[in-house]
Design a protein around this motif. Structure first.
Motif, mmCIF file in Angstrom:
data_model
loop_
_atom_site.group_PDB
_atom_site.id
_atom_site.type_symbol
_atom_site.label_atom_id
_atom_site.label_comp_id
_atom_site.label_asym_id
_atom_site.label_seq_id
_atom_site.Cartn_x
_atom_site.Cartn_y
_atom_site.Cartn_z
ATOM 1 N N ASN A 125 -36.639 121.721 68.009
ATOM 2 C CA ASN A 125 -36.105 122.662 69.060
ATOM 3 C C ASN A 125 -36.699 123.780 69.626
ATOM 4 O OD1 ASN A 125 -33.760 120.644 68.696
ATOM 5 N ND2 ASN A 125 -32.855 121.818 67.060
ATOM 6 N N LYS A 129 -38.088 124.874 73.542
ATOM 7 C CA LYS A 129 -37.956 126.189 74.304
ATOM 8 C C LYS A 129 -39.329 126.509 74.829
ATOM 9 C CE LYS A 129 -34.194 127.983 71.204
ATOM 10 N NZ LYS A 129 -33.686 128.955 70.470
ATOM 11 N N SER A 252 -30.713 118.977 76.225
ATOM 12 C CA SER A 252 -29.439 119.831 76.587
ATOM 13 C C SER A 252 -29.577 121.253 75.985
ATOM 14 C CB SER A 252 -27.920 119.240 76.758
ATOM 15 O OG SER A 252 -27.733 119.130 75.356
ATOM 16 N N ASN A 253 -29.208 122.266 76.865
ATOM 17 C CA ASN A 253 -28.813 123.454 76.009
ATOM 18 C C ASN A 253 -30.272 123.967 75.420
ATOM 19 O OD1 ASN A 253 -26.221 123.518 76.577
ATOM 20 N ND2 ASN A 253 -25.839 122.256 74.673
ATOM 21 N N VAL A 254 -31.264 124.048 76.503
ATOM 22 C CA VAL A 254 -32.699 124.731 75.957
ATOM 23 C C VAL A 254 -32.925 126.024 76.645
ATOM 24 C CG1 VAL A 254 -35.212 124.333 75.863
ATOM 25 C CG2 VAL A 254 -33.709 122.344 75.743
ATOM 26 N N ASP A 255 -33.024 126.851 75.679
ATOM 27 C CA ASP A 255 -32.848 128.322 76.328
ATOM 28 C C ASP A 255 -34.273 128.761 76.301
ATOM 29 O OD1 ASP A 255 -32.896 130.991 76.990
ATOM 30 O OD2 ASP A 255 -31.768 131.569 75.093
ATOM 31 N N TYR A 256 -34.978 128.470 77.484
ATOM 32 C CA TYR A 256 -36.222 128.467 77.735
ATOM 33 C C TYR A 256 -36.711 129.862 78.324
ATOM 34 C CZ TYR A 256 -34.383 126.939 82.333
ATOM 35 O OH TYR A 256 -33.820 126.780 83.295
#
Length: 260
Positions: A125, A129, A252-256
């Motif tokens: 995970n 990111k 989904s929901n990858v805070d890059y």
């Protein structure tokens, strides 16, 4: 091949312009374990169960880069592999630290010695990111036979990252491989990092003079809006993938935001 894991150079974390100049960085030529900030040999009884094999086709094979991304509290094994029928080329992208990063490109007969990082779910995970999955890179599963993981089952499922925008166009509608990586049966022309940077500058500021290219990179590093505009210009002329030996996995929901 021998590799001295005691050599402190493996844990170099480059800063400033050196971070782009030396990309994708040196790495040991055999298996290693990054054990809480130190390099060790992988124990024979190491448990790879519940770890995801992720191809490291760029800087992620370097202990220093892994240390930068994960800090000195993680345990991450890295093993040697062979990439088959693909080459490592420049992506149609420029990183926030001014390097032109890698992606893969189908190339029949080409073979490159490369690495696999074995990541826990939490580590994976985090890697998503740092690779800006969904924005800069897609997370993929490679077709069987594309990656030969030395010492592991031939049917091992290996994952990795490929550029969302495809290959950097060097003006002749063809990609360029990284001269940093030596390959067998390479058919694609290869160039160094600075040549790739010059190509990016030519696409965006229409100038490839060495002095202007260095100024261009500084502005890329210092001005996010300028860099994002440059990426949009690169995408407009990029070379898209056609038939590829991988399948995209939706994440989904990858805070890059910190890495893009």
């Amino acid at each position: 091949m021998k590799s001295n894991l005691d050599n402190p150079k493996w844990l170099n974390i480059f800063e400033g312009e050196d971070r782009a100049n030396f990309y994708p960085y040196d790495a040991p030529n055999n298996n290693f374990l990054l054990y809480r900030g130190k390099l060790k040999a992988i124990p024979k009884d190491f448990d790879f169960f519940n770890r995801v094999p992720v191809l490291a086709s760029g800087s992620n094979r370097s202990p220093g880069q892994i240390l930068r991304k994960f800090g000195n509290k993680e345990i991450i094994p890295v093993t040697i592999a062979t990439l088959n029928n693909c080459d490592i080329i420049y992506a149609s992208l420029i990183s926030y630290y001014g390097a032109v990063p890698t992606t893969l490109w189908p190339a029949l007969g080409c073979k490159i010695r490369i690495s696999i990082t074995w990541l826990t779910k939490k580590q994976l995970n985090k890697m998503h990111k740092t690779e800006a999955v969904g924005k800069a890179y897609n997370y993929v599963r490679f077709n069987d036979g594309l990656i030969s993981a030395h010492g592991f089952n031939d049917n091992l499922s290996v994952y990795g990252y490929v550029s969302c925008s495809g290959a950097l166009n060097f003006g002749d509608n063809s990609p360029r491989a990284l001269s940093f990586f030596k390959a067998k049966n390479r058919l694609i022309k290869s160039v160094n990092q600075f040549s790739a940077l010059k190509c990016v500058a030519k696409h965006t500021i229409k100038d490839s003079n060495n002095v202007m290219v260095k100024l261009f990179r500084r502005k890329i590093i210092e001005n996010q809006n300028f860099r994002l505009k440059a990426i949009c210009q690169l995408k407009a002329s990029s070379i898209k993938y056609k038939q590829v030996p991988w399948a995209i996995f939706k994440v989904s929901n990858v805070d890059y935001r910190e890495y893009y």
